[in-house]
Design an enzyme around this catalytic site. Structure first.
Site, mmCIF file in Angstrom:
data_model
loop_
_atom_site.group_PDB
_atom_site.id
_atom_site.type_symbol
_atom_site.label_atom_id
_atom_site.label_comp_id
_atom_site.label_asym_id
_atom_site.label_seq_id
_atom_site.Cartn_x
_atom_site.Cartn_y
_atom_site.Cartn_z
ATOM 1 C CE LYS A 158 -2.563 3.461 1.594
ATOM 2 N NZ LYS A 158 -2.010 4.800 1.896
ATOM 3 C CB CYS A 176 13.900 8.306 7.056
ATOM 4 S SG CYS A 176 14.958 7.101 6.228
ATOM 5 C CD GLU A 187 10.751 13.090 10.472
ATOM 6 O OE1 GLU A 187 9.587 12.748 10.791
ATOM 7 O OE2 GLU A 187 11.551 12.339 9.876
ATOM 8 C CD GLU A 215 13.409 3.859 7.872
ATOM 9 O OE1 GLU A 215 13.335 4.999 7.376
ATOM 10 O OE2 GLU A 215 13.939 2.893 7.302
#
Length: 546
Positions: free
Chosen positions: A196, A301, A398, A267
């Site tokens: 997905k 990331c 972040e 993750e």
């Protein structure tokens, strides 16, 4: 600035293929047109152009697709890693033959520069070769040595059997490479895979499915498209979940998996620090950190998101870094490479970056370059911030955008302390002229990976695990054999090495002399000193002599 927008091949209808899926009930097939599935529009974030539409896969359709994958998975497992290798290498050939088209699709839905778009299929190609050729070795039965001489009467075997259907949910920053990271090892392990992709960038994943079908591979890989409800259905019906994305969503997936008692790997977010020491090669550090912070518009990331520089070289380093960032070319590429940095994935991401910059400036930070939208689409100018501190959102949250906040530190001890002052722990980098010093500092950092005098290098070494600490995730991908074994259930098998007796010493009826003999042998084999022969007093009591 080029405004070319390559047309995605994924928007075209994929060739039909036969499957063994059960037919839906007649009443479902007869639903009125008004109840037909909704569609999602996919737009180039740099231009706003519509580049494709995809259906929203319903929860029932996801469940049906998982049932279909379960039908074909046993045969895929049965052909073994060598049989799967042939199909994976055919898929690698397809990736190579279709690299330009795949890069077109990646560009169309991300607004990446041409060079960045070519990295996605190249990365996937490399990964396929690694696991296709090594899976047989990685999945071979393991025969561990017994822990004790007494155990050598048994042959010990660990068998790796794949989870039937692995669900992979991926983000939008690398719409082809990200799926490949986990789809390929799972397929190599013998699992069927339901992917997905992000609703923001689904077209590249559909290209992967098209390629798998075009080579005639067994139907053990499928893609479903949609938003949160579709992803939730994948979590509900598959046997193992690999998720890459935000910490908030990862936490919800962990709860859902725990309720179903199915394994998962996550993750999640990162806020990766770079430490620049006074003995570093400042030119290399300034180039490396500029790349580490701005590659893919900072949407990686493991992007560099915080920079700590020792005071003696702070001014010189900041000047070099700012010059490198200011020189970056930003715009929208066609097939010709003209730019270094493109657009952000969506408007929400641009708003986050703008908020972090604005809040930092309001709290006393200074913008040395950038600091505002680039003037086209969702693009944000590559930005360097100084005079920042650990109270600012640009340091604590972040960002996932093209910003580099830089802080001055007195020494390496302060750099390590501040680098570890984060809820995240995905990766980090240390820049120094002393490799031993760099490794010593690396071992003090709370991060799943540390690169010395480099950025991203762990990402291109599949023999190493890639996983985060803290709120950066649970589990890891890759790590050599572990990259495929994570998608397997481990089964322990024992078999006798010697002729067997009617019954073992511990079997009924209990006998104290036999028990004492067995316990004495165990202690002699495992203990040390006089304890090897000195049984507790209670065991020395005269018991049943049968």
């Amino acid at each position: 600035m080029t405004n070319t927008d390559p047309a995605p091949a994924a928007a075209k209808k994929a060739p039909a293929r036969k499957t063994a899926a059960k037919k839906a009930p007649a009443q479902q097939a007869a639903q009125p047109v008004a109840d037909a599935p909704a569609t999602l529009e996919v737009r180039n974030p740099g231009t706003g152009a519509l580049v494709g539409t995809v259906p929203v896969t319903s929860a029932d359709e996801v469940a049906a697709k998982v049932r279909e994958l379960r039908l074909f998975q046993p045969e895929w497992e049965a052909i073994g890693p060598d049989g799967r290798k042939e199909w994976l290498l055919k898929f690698q050939d397809w990736l190579i033959d279709n690299t330009d088209t795949l890069a077109d699709v990646v560009q169309s839905e991300t607004g990446k520069p041409r060079v960045d778009s070519l990295i996605d299929p190249a990365f996937a190609t490399d990964l396929v070769g690694y696991y296709a050729r090594r899976a047989a070795k990685f999945l071979a039965d393991d025969h561990p040595s017994p822990h004790s001489p007494l155990a050598r009467v048994k042959k010990l075997t660990t068998v790796y059997k794949p989870y039937p259907v692995v669900g992979v949910i991926t983000p939008w920053n690398f719409p082809l490479a990200m799926p490949a990271l986990d789809v390929i090892p799972a397929l190599a392990a013998g699992a069927a895979v339901l992917l997905k992709p992000s609703e923001v960038t689904p077209l590249s994943a559909l290209e992967m499915a098209r390629g798998w079908a075009e080579i005639g591979a067994p139907p053990v890989f499928a893609v479903v498209t949609g938003a949160g409800a579709t992803g939730g259905a994948v979590v509900e019906h598959t046997d193992y979940i690999q998720f890459t994305g935000s910490t908030a969503t990862g936490r919800k997936i962990a709860v859902a998996c725990a309720e179903r008692m199915v394994p998962y790997s996550l993750e999640l977010g990162g806020k990766d620090p770079a430490i620049v020491l006074a003995d570093a090669d400042l030119d290399r550090a300034a180039h490396g950190i500029a790349f580490g912070g701005m590659f893919n518009s900072g949407q990686v990331c493991i992007s560099v998101e915080r920079v700590y520089v020792e005071a003696p070289v702070y001014d010189e380093f900041v000047a070099k870094l700012t010059a490198n960032v200011k020189a970056l070319r930003q715009g929208i590429d066609g097939r010709e490479s003209k730019h270094d940095v493109g657009a952000l994935a969506n408007e929400n991401q641009t708003n986050i970056v703008q908020r972090h910059v604005d809040e930092a400036v309001a709290a006393g930070a200074k913008v040395l370059t950038g600091g505002k939208r680039a003037g086209f689409g969702t693009a944000f100018e590559p930005t360097v911030l100084v005079d920042v501190d650990h109270t600012m959102s640009c340091i604590t949250e972040e960002t996932f955008g093209p910003t580099l906040p830089v802080l001055k530190v007195a020494d390496e001890a302060e750099a390590v302390r501040l680098a570890n002052d984060s809820i995240y722990g995905l990766s980090a980098s240390v820049w120094t002229g002393d490799k031993d010093r760099g490794e010593r500092i690396a071992r003090q950092l709370n991060a799943g990976a540390v690169n010395i005098n480099d950025v991203f290098s762990n990402l291109f070494n599949f023999a190493l695990p890639m996983g985060g600490w803290g709120q950066s995730g649970v589990g890891a991908r890759w790590g050599g054999a572990n990259g495929v074994r994570k998608y397997c259930r481990q089964q322990a098998i024992t078999a006798p090495m010697l002729p067997t007796q009617d019954k073992e010493l511990f079997w009924y009826p209990y006998s104290m002399p036999k028990l004492l003999f067995a316990l004495g042998a165990m202690r002699a084999a495992g203990a040390r000193g006089l304890r090897r022969i000195d049984l507790p007093a209670v065991l020395k009591l005269k018991g049943d002599n049968k």
